[in-house]
Scaffold this motif. Structure first.
Motif, PDB file in Angstrom:
ATOM      1  N   ILE A   5      -4.696  -8.516  -3.080  1.00 52.75           N
ATOM      2  CA  ILE A   5      -3.405  -8.113  -3.597  1.00 52.75           C
ATOM      3  C   ILE A   5      -2.883  -6.923  -2.487  1.00 52.75           C
ATOM      4  O   ILE A   5      -3.506  -6.034  -2.370  1.00 52.75           O
ATOM      5  CB  ILE A   5      -3.588  -7.487  -4.924  1.00 52.75           C
ATOM      6  N   LEU A   6      -1.793  -7.448  -2.070  1.00 50.15           N
ATOM      7  CA  LEU A   6      -1.103  -6.460  -1.145  1.00 50.15           C
ATOM      8  C   LEU A   6       0.032  -5.862  -2.112  1.00 50.15           C
ATOM      9  O   LEU A   6       0.805  -6.213  -2.996  1.00 50.15           O
ATOM     10  CB  LEU A   6      -0.265  -7.402  -0.267  1.00 50.15           C
ATOM     11  N   ILE A   7      -0.165  -4.347  -1.851  1.00 48.55           N
ATOM     12  CA  ILE A   7       0.989  -3.478  -2.466  1.00 48.55           C
ATOM     13  C   ILE A   7       1.630  -2.580  -1.554  1.00 48.55           C
ATOM     14  O   ILE A   7       1.150  -1.898  -0.573  1.00 48.55           O
ATOM     15  CB  ILE A   7       0.167  -2.560  -3.321  1.00 48.55           C
ATOM     16  N   THR A   8       2.993  -2.697  -1.543  1.00 49.72           N
ATOM     17  CA  THR A   8       3.785  -1.604  -0.610  1.00 49.72           C
ATOM     18  C   THR A   8       4.109  -0.376  -1.409  1.00 49.72           C
ATOM     19  O   THR A   8       4.104  -0.289  -2.580  1.00 49.72           O
ATOM     20  CB  THR A   8       5.209  -2.442  -0.163  1.00 49.72           C
ATOM     21  N   ALA A  19      -2.962   0.229  -7.359  1.00 50.23           N
ATOM     22  CA  ALA A  19      -4.203  -0.094  -6.758  1.00 50.23           C
ATOM     23  C   ALA A  19      -5.499   0.376  -7.187  1.00 50.23           C
ATOM     24  O   ALA A  19      -6.590  -0.578  -7.155  1.00 50.23           O
ATOM     25  CB  ALA A  19      -4.062   0.782  -5.350  1.00 50.23           C
ATOM     26  N   ARG A  20      -5.522   1.656  -8.104  1.00 51.23           N
ATOM     27  CA  ARG A  20      -6.706   2.057  -8.632  1.00 51.23           C
ATOM     28  C   ARG A  20      -6.966   0.979  -9.689  1.00 51.23           C
ATOM     29  O   ARG A  20      -8.197   1.013  -9.868  1.00 51.23           O
ATOM     30  CB  ARG A  20      -6.572   3.317  -9.157  1.00 51.23           C
ATOM     31  N   GLU A  21      -5.938   0.442 -10.482  1.00 49.95           N
ATOM     32  CA  GLU A  21      -6.212  -0.414 -11.640  1.00 49.95           C
ATOM     33  C   GLU A  21      -6.642  -1.690 -11.044  1.00 49.95           C
ATOM     34  O   GLU A  21      -7.663  -2.230 -11.648  1.00 49.95           O
ATOM     35  CB  GLU A  21      -4.985  -0.938 -12.552  1.00 49.95           C
ATOM     36  N   PHE A  22      -6.046  -2.295 -10.199  1.00 51.47           N
ATOM     37  CA  PHE A  22      -6.949  -3.672  -9.593  1.00 51.47           C
ATOM     38  C   PHE A  22      -8.241  -3.281  -8.920  1.00 51.47           C
ATOM     39  O   PHE A  22      -8.934  -4.091  -8.949  1.00 51.47           O
ATOM     40  CB  PHE A  22      -5.792  -4.159  -8.563  1.00 51.47           C
ATOM     41  N   ALA A  23      -8.182  -2.448  -8.184  1.00 54.01           N
ATOM     42  CA  ALA A  23      -9.726  -1.988  -7.942  1.00 54.01           C
ATOM     43  C   ALA A  23     -10.828  -2.010  -8.761  1.00 54.01           C
ATOM     44  O   ALA A  23     -11.927  -2.589  -8.608  1.00 54.01           O
ATOM     45  CB  ALA A  23      -9.680  -0.734  -7.051  1.00 54.01           C
ATOM     46  N   ALA A  24     -10.317  -1.336  -9.915  1.00 53.11           N
ATOM     47  CA  ALA A  24     -11.247  -1.392 -11.063  1.00 53.11           C
ATOM     48  C   ALA A  24     -11.529  -2.965 -11.716  1.00 53.11           C
ATOM     49  O   ALA A  24     -12.666  -2.977 -12.213  1.00 53.11           O
ATOM     50  CB  ALA A  24     -10.765  -0.457 -12.232  1.00 53.11           C
ATOM     51  N   ARG A  25     -10.598  -3.939 -11.518  1.00 52.59           N
ATOM     52  CA  ARG A  25     -10.808  -5.078 -11.723  1.00 52.59           C
ATOM     53  C   ARG A  25     -11.569  -6.044 -10.734  1.00 52.59           C
ATOM     54  O   ARG A  25     -11.753  -7.241 -11.037  1.00 52.59           O
ATOM     55  CB  ARG A  25      -9.651  -5.873 -12.022  1.00 52.59           C
ATOM     56  N   ASP A  27     -10.625  -6.730  -7.396  1.00 53.12           N
ATOM     57  CA  ASP A  27      -9.810  -7.118  -6.551  1.00 53.12           C
ATOM     58  C   ASP A  27      -9.765  -6.528  -4.984  1.00 53.12           C
ATOM     59  O   ASP A  27      -9.722  -5.130  -4.954  1.00 53.12           O
ATOM     60  CB  ASP A  27      -8.404  -7.147  -6.864  1.00 53.12           C
ATOM     61  N   ASN A  28      -9.629  -7.435  -3.946  1.00 54.08           N
ATOM     62  CA  ASN A  28      -9.418  -6.888  -2.629  1.00 54.08           C
ATOM     63  C   ASN A  28      -8.101  -6.364  -2.357  1.00 54.08           C
ATOM     64  O   ASN A  28      -7.253  -6.656  -3.106  1.00 54.08           O
ATOM     65  CB  ASN A  28      -9.863  -7.893  -1.336  1.00 54.08           C
ATOM     66  N   LEU A  29      -7.864  -5.202  -1.747  1.00 53.12           N
ATOM     67  CA  LEU A  29      -6.723  -4.555  -1.642  1.00 53.12           C
ATOM     68  C   LEU A  29      -6.069  -4.420   0.060  1.00 53.12           C
ATOM     69  O   LEU A  29      -6.908  -4.295   0.816  1.00 53.12           O
ATOM     70  CB  LEU A  29      -6.621  -3.219  -2.257  1.00 53.12           C
ATOM     71  N   ALA A  30      -4.933  -4.880   0.069  1.00 48.17           N
ATOM     72  CA  ALA A  30      -4.103  -4.836   1.442  1.00 48.17           C
ATOM     73  C   ALA A  30      -3.151  -3.652   0.873  1.00 48.17           C
ATOM     74  O   ALA A  30      -2.006  -4.036   0.335  1.00 48.17           O
ATOM     75  CB  ALA A  30      -3.522  -5.922   1.606  1.00 48.17           C
ATOM     76  N   LEU A  31      -3.303  -2.400   1.380  1.00 45.43           N
ATOM     77  CA  LEU A  31      -2.359  -1.245   0.971  1.00 45.43           C
ATOM     78  C   LEU A  31      -1.547  -0.903   2.243  1.00 45.43           C
ATOM     79  O   LEU A  31      -2.359  -0.847   3.110  1.00 45.43           O
ATOM     80  CB  LEU A  31      -3.319  -0.240   0.556  1.00 45.43           C
ATOM     81  N   CYS A  32      -0.316  -0.741   2.168  1.00 46.07           N
ATOM     82  CA  CYS A  32       0.523  -0.343   3.271  1.00 46.07           C
ATOM     83  C   CYS A  32       1.560   0.805   2.570  1.00 46.07           C
ATOM     84  O   CYS A  32       2.128   0.632   1.489  1.00 46.07           O
ATOM     85  CB  CYS A  32       1.232  -1.418   3.748  1.00 46.07           C
ATOM     86  N   ALA A  33       1.972   1.516   3.621  1.00 46.96           N
ATOM     87  CA  ALA A  33       2.961   3.001   3.207  1.00 46.96           C
ATOM     88  C   ALA A  33       3.160   3.254   4.407  1.00 46.96           C
ATOM     89  O   ALA A  33       2.372   3.339   5.545  1.00 46.96           O
ATOM     90  CB  ALA A  33       2.604   3.766   2.029  1.00 46.96           C
ATOM     91  N   ASP A  83      -3.090 -13.554  -2.346  1.00 47.97           N
ATOM     92  CA  ASP A  83      -2.933 -14.048  -3.609  1.00 47.97           C
ATOM     93  C   ASP A  83      -1.778 -13.351  -4.225  1.00 47.97           C
ATOM     94  O   ASP A  83      -1.161 -14.096  -5.109  1.00 47.97           O
ATOM     95  CB  ASP A  83      -4.054 -13.958  -4.480  1.00 47.97           C
ATOM     96  N   ARG A  84      -1.463 -12.205  -4.200  1.00 51.12           N
ATOM     97  CA  ARG A  84      -0.271 -11.447  -4.862  1.00 51.12           C
ATOM     98  C   ARG A  84       0.105 -10.516  -3.958  1.00 51.12           C
ATOM     99  O   ARG A  84      -0.294  -9.751  -3.148  1.00 51.12           O
ATOM    100  CB  ARG A  84      -0.782 -10.956  -6.155  1.00 51.12           C
TER     101      ARG A  84
END
Length: 250
Positions: A5-8, A19-25, A27-33, A83-84
């Motif tokens: 899951i990518l989150i801007t 990001a915290r919620e998806f990590a608890a589920r 999911d791998n995370l692609a985080l950018c800012a 995926d998202r």
């Protein structure tokens, strides 16, 4: 199957909370800012709690339009698939029209609409190539009607974002594409973007709001007010109130 899951705008506020919620589920995370130091701190925190997931971070200024394409592609190459993608980055600097604050309103319009368009373009290039994916756009409950004063330009950008998302949904439905598009309409959730707002009705803390957002995303619905109560009925009413009543409320 573990998702990526990518989150801007993931360095603070709703992006950080999701990001915290998806990590608890799991999911791998692609985080950018823009603020990579905050992303690094978030990655360290989540990696310590959830060592089974992969967390990648990259610098992204969404107003650097080409960078959206470069960063999204780099994440796809790193993970193999996305995926998202959650188009979350935004600001809320608006001021009443004609009060000498054009630059603040322009910056809000460019960040919340033009930069969101760039993110959606970058995401859809990847999803069309994959022939699958879930695009999520974060609009606002203010998008249901034109809003006065400081919220005017901000609300207008969120109307535009919602319309872009709906038009894309119609297009994909017509094409019988497996790609999904979800639009979220958050109510008042306490984050840095609205920390100075006083007397915000029905406001909830960031953790409660982000849990509701992730639940809505996972539901697969095309559109969701979050939290659902009381914003779903409130949104229904605001859409139908005459301007004379809106002027008294806002």
């Amino acid at each position: 199957m573990k998702r990526t899951i990518l989150i801007t705008g993931a360095s603070s506020g709703l992006g950080e909370g999701m990001a915290r919620e998806f990590a608890a589920r799991g999911d791998n995370l692609a985080l950018c800012a823009r603020r990579t130091e905050r992303l690094e701190a978030l990655r360290e925190e989540l990696a310590g709690k959830y060592p089974q997931i992969t967390i990648s971070i990259r610098a992204l200024d969404v107003n650097n339009h080409e960078q959206n394409f470069e960063v999204f592609r780099a994440f796809q190459e790193e993970f193999g698939t996305l995926d998202r993608i959650i188009v979350n980055a935004g600001i809320g600097k608006g001021q009443p029209l004609g009060t000498g604050a054009f630059n603040a309103n322009r910056q809000t319009a460019e960040t919340n609409f033009v930069a969101a368009l760039a993110q959606m373009e970058a995401a859809m290039e990847i999803f069309r190539e994959q022939n699958r994916g879930h695009l999520v756009t974060v609009s606002s409950v203010t998008a249901v009607r034109g809003m006065p004063g400081n919220v005017n330009t901000y609300a207008a950008t969120k109307v535009g974002l919602a319309a872009l998302s709906e038009g894309l949904r119609v297009e994909l439905k017509k094409a019988k594409s497996p790609i999904k598009v979800t639009t979220l309409y958050p109510g008042y959730i306490r984050t840095a973007i609205n920390e100075k707002v006083k007397n915000a009705p029905f406001i909830v803390d960031a953790q409660t709001g982000c849990k509701a957002m992730v639940k809505a995303i996972e539901s697969g619905k095309s559109e969701s007010f979050v939290p659902g109560w009381p914003w779903t009925p409130i949104g229904f009413l605001i859409r139908r109130l005459p301007v004379s009543v809106l002027a008294k409320l806002f």
